[in-house]
Design a protein around this motif. Structure first.
Motif, mmCIF file in Angstrom:
data_model
loop_
_atom_site.group_PDB
_atom_site.id
_atom_site.type_symbol
_atom_site.label_atom_id
_atom_site.label_comp_id
_atom_site.label_asym_id
_atom_site.label_seq_id
_atom_site.Cartn_x
_atom_site.Cartn_y
_atom_site.Cartn_z
ATOM 1 N N GLY A 471 0.728 -1.257 0.033
ATOM 2 C CA GLY A 471 0.007 0.074 -0.006
ATOM 3 C C GLY A 471 0.958 1.206 -0.054
ATOM 4 N N LEU A 472 1.629 1.481 1.066
ATOM 5 C CA LEU A 472 2.589 2.483 1.292
ATOM 6 C C LEU A 472 3.984 2.134 1.611
ATOM 7 N N LEU A 473 4.868 2.452 0.355
ATOM 8 C CA LEU A 473 6.292 2.035 0.514
ATOM 9 C C LEU A 473 7.160 3.160 0.514
ATOM 10 N N LEU A 474 7.806 3.436 1.589
ATOM 11 C CA LEU A 474 8.913 4.579 1.749
ATOM 12 C C LEU A 474 10.252 3.564 1.642
ATOM 13 N N ARG A 475 11.121 4.067 0.540
ATOM 14 C CA ARG A 475 12.265 3.375 0.156
ATOM 15 C C ARG A 475 13.558 4.446 -0.274
ATOM 16 N N ASP A 476 14.586 3.700 -0.520
ATOM 17 C CA ASP A 476 15.948 4.273 -0.854
ATOM 18 C C ASP A 476 16.683 5.141 0.047
ATOM 19 N N ALA A 477 17.675 5.434 -0.434
ATOM 20 C CA ALA A 477 18.530 6.290 0.621
ATOM 21 C C ALA A 477 18.078 7.432 1.318
ATOM 22 N N ASP A 478 18.435 8.103 2.261
ATOM 23 C CA ASP A 478 17.972 9.389 2.868
ATOM 24 C C ASP A 478 16.435 9.337 3.184
ATOM 25 N N THR A 479 15.812 8.232 3.525
ATOM 26 C CA THR A 479 14.525 8.191 4.021
ATOM 27 C C THR A 479 14.634 8.470 5.237
ATOM 28 N N THR A 480 14.351 9.619 5.544
ATOM 29 C CA THR A 480 14.683 10.174 6.665
ATOM 30 C C THR A 480 13.376 11.055 7.548
ATOM 31 N N GLY A 481 13.238 10.944 8.899
ATOM 32 C CA GLY A 481 12.318 11.803 9.743
ATOM 33 C C GLY A 481 10.833 11.757 9.214
ATOM 34 N N ASN A 482 10.472 10.480 8.550
ATOM 35 C CA ASN A 482 9.144 10.522 7.967
ATOM 36 C C ASN A 482 8.113 9.732 9.039
ATOM 37 N N GLY A 499 0.980 -13.581 -4.016
ATOM 38 C CA GLY A 499 0.805 -13.105 -2.838
ATOM 39 C C GLY A 499 1.940 -13.267 -2.311
ATOM 40 N N GLU A 500 3.216 -12.833 -2.774
ATOM 41 C CA GLU A 500 4.512 -13.126 -2.136
ATOM 42 C C GLU A 500 5.120 -11.551 -1.534
ATOM 43 N N TYR A 501 4.730 -10.700 -2.341
ATOM 44 C CA TYR A 501 4.907 -9.141 -2.205
ATOM 45 C C TYR A 501 4.436 -8.024 -1.596
ATOM 46 N N ALA A 502 3.030 -8.323 -1.541
ATOM 47 C CA ALA A 502 2.232 -7.304 -1.061
ATOM 48 C C ALA A 502 1.864 -6.987 0.513
ATOM 49 N N ASP A 503 2.657 -6.053 0.807
ATOM 50 C CA ASP A 503 2.454 -5.694 2.340
ATOM 51 C C ASP A 503 1.804 -4.611 2.694
ATOM 52 N N GLY A 504 1.256 -4.514 3.630
ATOM 53 C CA GLY A 504 0.458 -3.167 4.109
ATOM 54 C C GLY A 504 1.154 -1.944 3.949
ATOM 55 N N LEU A 505 2.285 -1.876 4.946
ATOM 56 C CA LEU A 505 3.291 -1.022 4.879
ATOM 57 C C LEU A 505 4.797 -1.493 4.872
#
Length: 700
Positions: A471-482, A499-505
């Protein structure tokens, strides 16, 4: 010569773009590489080594420009002289083969593919090219002599075989190796070949020790995610080839030097930034190059906007256990009372030719995001939106001039993203200092919302459900303070990948500090509730519920969802990360409740509850974690700890704990509407009458 240049240029962009991590020097290195290819082609003795020879030139150009340290970091250890690498065309599409050498996981995938049959390798090559954008599904089906529907089935079977081969490879190289696998392998003679997978795969499928390696696999399609793969430059090949033919078929290579040099330089000059991505425009072809990092500000810590929530979620029937196939009515997140005025307005009946005012709103979020500036806001009016193109957010706010994307007042904007292409997220944010609130996104074939290298952004009052990936994916370098707060992520399921890769968050595949998840519900997703796979910065998780994940509600066959409540690590070589989990609960998940997933750090796990999970409630085998005042009852196995874990004052350290001490084991109230402030609904579920200092409080 023109055809060779057209064939090689996408490969060179892949190599250089990946190695230099989006440096502005990528274009210069590619241009110099291509010019040296044209100059030196007459000296290439063995045509079969053309691709490896081009790669070696690119590598040397990066070294010559003083980037050897960065290149070495990106490429990892090279085996021998790159000029001696064999032509990879026999195993994978050219550019992909080189990328397999860029990390241990990609190299491992290449090695595992050798256990596939010749026909499976053929299907894999075609699918890899399709994933890279070099073929369409129709092209793939035509080459296989099948209908698109039958081709899809064939591809899924081969992907399953590749996953099995990768799992077997890891299990075979594990220290210590599974004793039964060692015995089974000892009965096979000769070099490894497809019969190894056929015979040893039977063991792997039923062995919990070996299957543990499968859970850490990065999806094969994700190994090329972010690669700067590009279609062949048909325009260049066509125009230059026609010129060569007009000048005589026997024209020597050097006679094409000047026009090709001009053509290459012309292409370089045509690079234009488009929505944070660099693109070339040619006749009938597009080359995607490197996306530059977003603009970011330094400043004080994250401030939560002062907004209130309304009570608009509807009750839903709960799941009854990890094996349940019930389909409860979605319970959206508590709707926030959004902005009362905004700089720009969007409405389902608007038009992107309008000025975006409250009376003449835009029709799409894409349009609003393209014009908004620091200190401004976007209000989405209520109703159902059916976008057909993805949204790119590339403008950052600042610490004192945030950008706000919100629902309008108490109205509920529902975004049906089912019309978005399957290979794109509905929203991709590459910007910082945003507040995103009060949105409902459903039906996206891929991710609903991806935030790449975002900093100091707030996500609150969201409801992302029934999407094709996380649903919501935060990724990559400098993912900071969210901050992700008071939001619901549920029933996301990836049918295409079993069904192997779908997470909630997910907060994954990146780095950064100060990220917080609080007051969220993560439930009934195909894979995990929360995933922190390959994220190297500490994340704080507080008062969050994860339940009913990993249950096949969609009749996906085969179904490969792990069903972890909180996955607190993961990867080929998980980094030691000191995540903090407090006041949270995991129940009715098919897999683990809370698991370090290979993370060897010192995690702090305090006042949490694991109930009725299919596997272990608290699984911490390799870390030096600290566990205090946690509650585990009714799980397949309540705890599994390694020698380095410091666990004390938990329910399992005392006698007399069972589900009989719980006030109620009926989770129906957990799907009730949120509180007026947006918090979790009050409930007595999983609270106990023995010691209120043990386990999650389950309050808002």
């Amino acid at each position: 010569m023109a055809a060779l240049v057209a064939e090689a240029m996408p490969l060179v962009y892949n190599v250089v773009g990946k190695a230099l991590h989006g440096s502005p020097d990528v274009d210069d290195v590619v241009q110099e590489t291509m010019l040296r290819v044209v100059r030196g082609i007459v000296g290439l003795k063995d045509p079969d080594r053309f691709r490896a020879w081009v790669i070696s030139i690119a590598y040397r150009q990066m070294q010559d420009r003083g980037r050897s340290i960065r290149v070495a970091t990106a490429l990892g250890p090279l085996v021998g002289d790159v000029s001696e690498w064999p032509d990879p065309a026999g195993d994978f599409v050219d550019s992909t083969m080189f990328r397999l050498h860029l990390s241990g996981e990609r190299r491992e995938t290449y090695e595992a593919s050798r256990w596939l049959t010749a026909e499976e390798q053929r299907v894999l090559r075609l699918w890899w090219q399709e994933s890279a954008g070099l073929l369409t599904r129709a092209d793939l089906a035509t080459r296989l002599g099948l209908t698109p529907a039958h081709a899809a089935v064939r591809v899924q079977r081969v992907k399953a075989q590749l996953a099995l081969a990768r799992t077997l490879l890891r299990a075979w190289h594990a220290i210590p190796r599974c004793a039964e696998l060692a015995v089974a392998g000892g009965k096979l003679s000769g070099p490894s070949d497809p019969r190894w997978l056929k015979r040893l795969g039977r063991h792997v499928r039923r062995c919990e020790v070996c299957l543990a390696h499968e859970r850490e696999l990065i999806p094969a399609e994700h190994l090329i995610a972010g690669a700067n793969l590009a279609p062949v430059l048909a325009g260049l090949a066509g125009s230059a080839g026609a010129a060569a033919t007009a000048g005589g078929a026997a024209a020597p290579a050097w006679s094409l030097w000047d026009p090709l040099q001009r053509a290459v330089r012309y292409l370089m000059a045509k690079f234009l930034p488009v929505g944070g991505i660099v693109a070339i425009g040619t006749a009938g072809a597009v080359v995607y190059a490197v996306a530059y990092p977003p603009y970011q500000e330094s400043g004080p810590g994250l401030a939560i906007p002062s907004v209130q929530a309304s009570n608009r979620a509807s009750p839903a029937a709960p799941t009854t256990g990890p094996g349940s196939t019930s389909a409860p009515t979605p319970a959206p997140a508590g709707g926030v009372n959004g902005v009362t005025t905004a700089s720009y307005y969007v409405a389902p009946n608007g038009s992107d030719t309008n000025p975006g005012s409250v009376d003449l709103p835009f029709a799409t979020l894409d349009r609003a995001a393209s014009v908004v500036r620091p200190g401004q806001s976007i209000a989405l009016r209520g109703g159902v939106y059916r976008p057909t193109r993805p949204v790119e957010i590339t403008t950052s706010g600042t610490a004192d001039r945030r950008i706000v994307l919100s629902n309008y007042r108490t109205e509920i904007p529902v975004i049906d993203a089912s019309g978005i292409p399957a290979d794109a997220a509905y929203v991709t944010q590459r910007a910082s200092y945003w507040t995103v609130q009060g949105l409902e996104i459903q039906g996206a074939p891929g991710n609903a919302y991806v935030c790449r290298s975002c900093a100091h952004s707030v996500f609150r009052g969201l409801s992302f459900h029934d999407n094709g990936q996380t649903g919501l994916l935060l990724r990559d370098a400098d993912t900071t303070g969210n901050l992700v707060v008071d939001s619901d992520f549920f029933r996301n399921h990836d049918n295409a990948t079993n069904g192997e890769y779908a997470d909630g968050l997910g907060i994954e595949y990146g780095s950064g500090t100060g990220n917080v998840v609080r007051g969220c519900r993560l439930y009934e997703n195909a894979d995990d509730g929360l995933g922190l796979h390959e994220f190297t910065g500490a994340v704080t998780i507080d008062r969050t519920w994860s339940f009913g994940n990993g249950v096949n509600r969609w009749e996906i066959a085969p179904f490969d969802g792990d069903g972890y409540g909180f996955k607190l690590g993961g990867g080929t070589q998980p980094a030691p990360v000191d995540h903090v989990v407090t006041g949270s609960a995991a129940w009715d998940n098919a897999g683990y409740g809370f698991t370090e997933s290979g993370n060897t750090g010192t995690l702090t796990v305090r006042r949490n509850t694991a109930f009725r999970n299919g596997k272990t409630g608290f699984a911490f085998a390799r870390s030096t974690s600290l566990l205090r005042q946690n509650l585990a009852v009714g799980n397949g196995r309540d705890t599994q700890f390694g020698a380095g874990v410091d666990a004390a004052d938990n329910s399992w350290d005392q006698a007399g704990w069972s589900d009989a001490v719980l006030l109620t084991t009926d989770p129906a109230s957990t799907l009730a509407p949120r509180t007026p402030g947006g918090g979790l609904p009050p409930t007595t579920f999983l609270t106990n009458n023995r010691d209120d200092g043990i386990g999650a409080s389950m309050g808002p």
